[in-house]
Write a protein that holds these residues in place. Sequence first.
Motif, PDB file in Angstrom:
ATOM      1  N   ILE A  67     -11.889   2.475   5.914  1.00 33.14           N
ATOM      2  CA  ILE A  67     -10.777   1.533   5.814  1.00 33.14           C
ATOM      3  C   ILE A  67     -11.288   0.186   5.342  1.00 33.14           C
ATOM      4  O   ILE A  67     -12.338  -0.282   5.772  1.00 33.14           O
ATOM      5  N   LYS A  68     -10.519  -0.432   4.458  1.00 29.08           N
ATOM      6  CA  LYS A  68     -10.812  -1.797   4.023  1.00 29.08           C
ATOM      7  C   LYS A  68      -9.502  -2.507   3.752  1.00 29.08           C
ATOM      8  O   LYS A  68      -8.474  -1.886   3.491  1.00 29.08           O
ATOM      9  N   PHE A  69      -9.531  -3.819   3.866  1.00 29.62           N
ATOM     10  CA  PHE A  69      -8.377  -4.651   3.545  1.00 29.62           C
ATOM     11  C   PHE A  69      -8.653  -5.303   2.201  1.00 29.62           C
ATOM     12  O   PHE A  69      -9.695  -5.919   2.013  1.00 29.62           O
ATOM     13  N   ASP A  70      -7.737  -5.179   1.273  1.00 28.81           N
ATOM     14  CA  ASP A  70      -7.896  -5.791  -0.042  1.00 28.81           C
ATOM     15  C   ASP A  70      -7.382  -7.224  -0.032  1.00 28.81           C
ATOM     16  O   ASP A  70      -6.650  -7.631   0.868  1.00 28.81           O
ATOM     17  N   ALA A  71      -7.748  -7.962  -1.047  1.00 29.72           N
ATOM     18  CA  ALA A  71      -7.347  -9.366  -1.153  1.00 29.72           C
ATOM     19  C   ALA A  71      -5.832  -9.531  -1.164  1.00 29.72           C
ATOM     20  O   ALA A  71      -5.316 -10.570  -0.755  1.00 29.72           O
ATOM     21  N   ASP A  72      -5.104  -8.501  -1.608  1.00 26.85           N
ATOM     22  CA  ASP A  72      -3.641  -8.585  -1.636  1.00 26.85           C
ATOM     23  C   ASP A  72      -3.014  -8.259  -0.285  1.00 26.85           C
ATOM     24  O   ASP A  72      -1.806  -8.245  -0.137  1.00 26.85           O
ATOM     25  N   GLY A  73      -3.858  -7.981   0.731  1.00 28.65           N
ATOM     26  CA  GLY A  73      -3.366  -7.679   2.067  1.00 28.65           C
ATOM     27  C   GLY A  73      -3.093  -6.212   2.297  1.00 28.65           C
ATOM     28  O   GLY A  73      -2.743  -5.809   3.396  1.00 28.65           O
ATOM     29  N   ALA A  74      -3.261  -5.398   1.272  1.00 28.34           N
ATOM     30  CA  ALA A  74      -3.028  -3.968   1.428  1.00 28.34           C
ATOM     31  C   ALA A  74      -4.211  -3.326   2.136  1.00 28.34           C
ATOM     32  O   ALA A  74      -5.350  -3.745   1.981  1.00 28.34           O
ATOM     33  N   VAL A  75      -3.915  -2.315   2.904  1.00 30.04           N
ATOM     34  CA  VAL A  75      -4.951  -1.572   3.616  1.00 30.04           C
ATOM     35  C   VAL A  75      -5.211  -0.288   2.859  1.00 30.04           C
ATOM     36  O   VAL A  75      -4.291   0.448   2.520  1.00 30.04           O
ATOM     37  N   ARG A  76      -6.466  -0.040   2.596  1.00 26.51           N
ATOM     38  CA  ARG A  76      -6.858   1.206   1.937  1.00 26.51           C
ATOM     39  C   ARG A  76      -7.559   2.069   2.970  1.00 26.51           C
ATOM     40  O   ARG A  76      -8.406   1.602   3.699  1.00 26.51           O
ATOM     41  N   SER A  77      -7.187   3.317   3.021  1.00 30.98           N
ATOM     42  CA  SER A  77      -7.720   4.194   4.058  1.00 30.98           C
ATOM     43  C   SER A  77      -8.086   5.528   3.444  1.00 30.98           C
ATOM     44  O   SER A  77      -8.862   5.583   2.519  1.00 30.98           O
ATOM     45  N   PHE A  78      -7.465   6.554   3.948  1.00 29.27           N
ATOM     46  CA  PHE A  78      -7.826   7.885   3.514  1.00 29.27           C
ATOM     47  C   PHE A  78      -7.444   8.137   2.062  1.00 29.27           C
ATOM     48  O   PHE A  78      -6.585   7.483   1.515  1.00 29.27           O
ATOM     49  N   GLN A  79      -8.132   9.083   1.475  1.00 31.45           N
ATOM     50  CA  GLN A  79      -7.833   9.433   0.092  1.00 31.45           C
ATOM     51  C   GLN A  79      -6.759  10.508   0.075  1.00 31.45           C
ATOM     52  O   GLN A  79      -6.752  11.408   0.900  1.00 31.45           O
ATOM     53  N   VAL A  80      -5.878  10.382  -0.861  1.00 28.69           N
ATOM     54  CA  VAL A  80      -4.775  11.327  -0.976  1.00 28.69           C
ATOM     55  C   VAL A  80      -4.975  12.148  -2.243  1.00 28.69           C
ATOM     56  O   VAL A  80      -5.340  11.609  -3.283  1.00 28.69           O
ATOM     57  N   GLY A  81      -4.752  13.425  -2.141  1.00 24.80           N
ATOM     58  CA  GLY A  81      -4.846  14.294  -3.301  1.00 24.80           C
ATOM     59  C   GLY A  81      -3.615  15.174  -3.397  1.00 24.80           C
ATOM     60  O   GLY A  81      -2.965  15.461  -2.394  1.00 24.80           O
ATOM     61  N   ILE A  82      -3.283  15.576  -4.584  1.00 22.92           N
ATOM     62  CA  ILE A  82      -2.149  16.469  -4.804  1.00 22.92           C
ATOM     63  C   ILE A  82      -2.691  17.766  -5.389  1.00 22.92           C
ATOM     64  O   ILE A  82      -3.490  17.756  -6.324  1.00 22.92           O
ATOM     65  N   TYR A  83      -2.253  18.858  -4.794  1.00 20.22           N
ATOM     66  CA  TYR A  83      -2.728  20.161  -5.230  1.00 20.22           C
ATOM     67  C   TYR A  83      -1.529  21.062  -5.500  1.00 20.22           C
ATOM     68  O   TYR A  83      -0.500  20.960  -4.847  1.00 20.22           O
ATOM     69  N   GLN A  84      -1.718  21.939  -6.462  1.00 25.67           N
ATOM     70  CA  GLN A  84      -0.684  22.920  -6.747  1.00 25.67           C
ATOM     71  C   GLN A  84      -1.289  24.304  -6.506  1.00 25.67           C
ATOM     72  O   GLN A  84      -2.321  24.653  -7.095  1.00 25.67           O
ATOM     73  N   PHE A  85      -0.659  25.065  -5.619  1.00 26.82           N
ATOM     74  CA  PHE A  85      -1.134  26.410  -5.329  1.00 26.82           C
ATOM     75  C   PHE A  85      -0.300  27.409  -6.126  1.00 26.82           C
ATOM     76  O   PHE A  85       0.921  27.329  -6.157  1.00 26.82           O
ATOM     77  N   GLU A  86      -0.998  28.310  -6.762  1.00 24.99           N
ATOM     78  CA  GLU A  86      -0.323  29.336  -7.532  1.00 24.99           C
ATOM     79  C   GLU A  86      -0.707  30.685  -6.988  1.00 24.99           C
ATOM     80  O   GLU A  86      -1.844  30.893  -6.572  1.00 24.99           O
ATOM     81  N   SER A  87       0.214  31.601  -6.974  1.00 27.61           N
ATOM     82  CA  SER A  87      -0.004  32.967  -6.495  1.00 27.61           C
ATOM     83  C   SER A  87      -0.535  32.963  -5.068  1.00 27.61           C
ATOM     84  O   SER A  87      -1.534  33.617  -4.736  1.00 27.61           O
ATOM     85  N   GLY A  88       0.154  32.235  -4.220  1.00 22.93           N
ATOM     86  CA  GLY A  88      -0.186  32.233  -2.782  1.00 22.93           C
ATOM     87  C   GLY A  88      -1.085  31.128  -2.398  1.00 22.93           C
ATOM     88  O   GLY A  88      -1.465  30.914  -1.310  1.00 22.93           O
TER      89      GLY A  88
END
Length: 88
Positions: A67-88
């Motif tokens: 976790i870190k706080f950016d200069a704009d006041g936003a908090v950055r934490s965990f990384q988010v990923g998007i996955y597409q599952f095909e055929s189960g």
Amino acid sequence: QFLNEYKAAVGREPLLEVSTIPTYDMVNIVLAAIESTSRVQNQTLNINDVRDYLYRIAGYQGLSGTIKFDADGAVRSFQVGIYQFESG
């Protein structure tokens, strides 16, 4: 360990881990900020000191990730990923 302790205390697992775990991290960070700044101010809490403490956080190892706080006041934490599952 956190999830086991949560279940023991509440009687169930978190309903939404994506909000429960980052919230746990944020509470710990804010408590540390209050404890750190209130000692300096002789137990008088100065919100500007708390804010400055929070802005200096970079690389806090929380349960939700680094976790870190950016200069704009936003908090950055965990990384988010998007996955597409095909055929189960």
